[in-house]
Design a protein around this motif. Structure first.
Motif, PDB file in Angstrom:
ATOM      1  N   UNK A   1       4.591  -1.843  -9.653  1.00 39.20           N
ATOM      2  CA  UNK A   1       3.697  -0.996  -8.863  1.00 39.20           C
ATOM      3  C   UNK A   1       3.004   0.019  -9.752  1.00 39.20           C
ATOM      4  N   UNK A   2       3.746   0.635 -10.651  1.00 41.46           N
ATOM      5  CA  UNK A   2       3.124   1.624 -11.534  1.00 41.46           C
ATOM      6  C   UNK A   2       2.183   0.968 -12.523  1.00 41.46           C
ATOM      7  N   UNK A   3       2.483  -0.262 -12.923  1.00 38.20           N
ATOM      8  CA  UNK A   3       1.590  -0.973 -13.831  1.00 38.20           C
ATOM      9  C   UNK A   3       0.296  -1.359 -13.121  1.00 38.20           C
TER      10      UNK A   3
ATOM     11  N   UNK B   1      -7.718   2.210  -9.507  1.00 35.43           N
ATOM     12  CA  UNK B   1      -8.120   3.622  -9.540  1.00 35.43           C
ATOM     13  C   UNK B   1      -9.447   3.816  -8.806  1.00 35.43           C
ATOM     14  N   UNK B   2     -10.396   2.882  -9.001  1.00 34.81           N
ATOM     15  CA  UNK B   2     -11.680   2.985  -8.296  1.00 34.81           C
ATOM     16  C   UNK B   2     -11.469   2.842  -6.789  1.00 34.81           C
ATOM     17  N   UNK B   3     -10.592   1.927  -6.405  1.00 31.54           N
ATOM     18  CA  UNK B   3     -10.299   1.742  -4.981  1.00 31.54           C
ATOM     19  C   UNK B   3      -9.679   2.969  -4.366  1.00 31.54           C
ATOM     20  N   UNK B   4      -8.757   3.589  -5.101  1.00 32.46           N
ATOM     21  CA  UNK B   4      -8.139   4.831  -4.603  1.00 32.46           C
ATOM     22  C   UNK B   4      -9.181   5.927  -4.472  1.00 32.46           C
ATOM     23  N   UNK B   5     -10.074   6.007  -5.470  1.00 35.65           N
ATOM     24  CA  UNK B   5     -11.128   7.026  -5.419  1.00 35.65           C
ATOM     25  C   UNK B   5     -12.048   6.817  -4.231  1.00 35.65           C
TER      26      UNK B   5
END
Length: 104
Positions: A20-22, A30-34
């Motif tokens: 999960x962390x990888x 990261x773009x999806x989270x943003x």
């Protein structure tokens, strides 16, 4: 003595970092989270402004619309009472005009 601890399928062998962390380190994640955070922010602001607009509309209706509706109802009741009184007293019925055109 052998270790009795089972390894989780989520964990990998590299320094204890899990899958999960990888995966969360990938640029697409990261773009999806943003984008998800941006969408949540926009939704929150939209709900807040919609709530404000609903509050303004409701208070305006209560202050301006409700008294108008009440007054129109009173006027209708008053007209109905006048018609009943006129019909009881033998006055001109509302179906007949107050004046009749004489024949020529």
């Amino acid at each position: 003595m052998a270790s009795l601890r089972r390894h989780s399928p989520i964990e990998s062998g590299r320094g204890g970092d899990g899958i999960v962390s990888q995966v969360s380190d990938y640029p697409i994640v990261r773009k999806g989270k943003g984008k998800a955070c941006d969408a949540a922010y926009v939704a929150k602001r939209l709900l807040k402004s919609t709530g404000k607009a609903a509050w303004i509309a409701a208070t305006t209706f209560i202050v301006l619309g409700l008294p108008l509706i009440i007054e129109m109802d009173r006027e209708a009741q008053f007209n109905e009472a006048e018609m009943q009184q006129a019909s009881l007293l033998g006055g001109v019925s509302p179906a007949q005009p107050a004046f009749v055109n004489p024949p020529k």
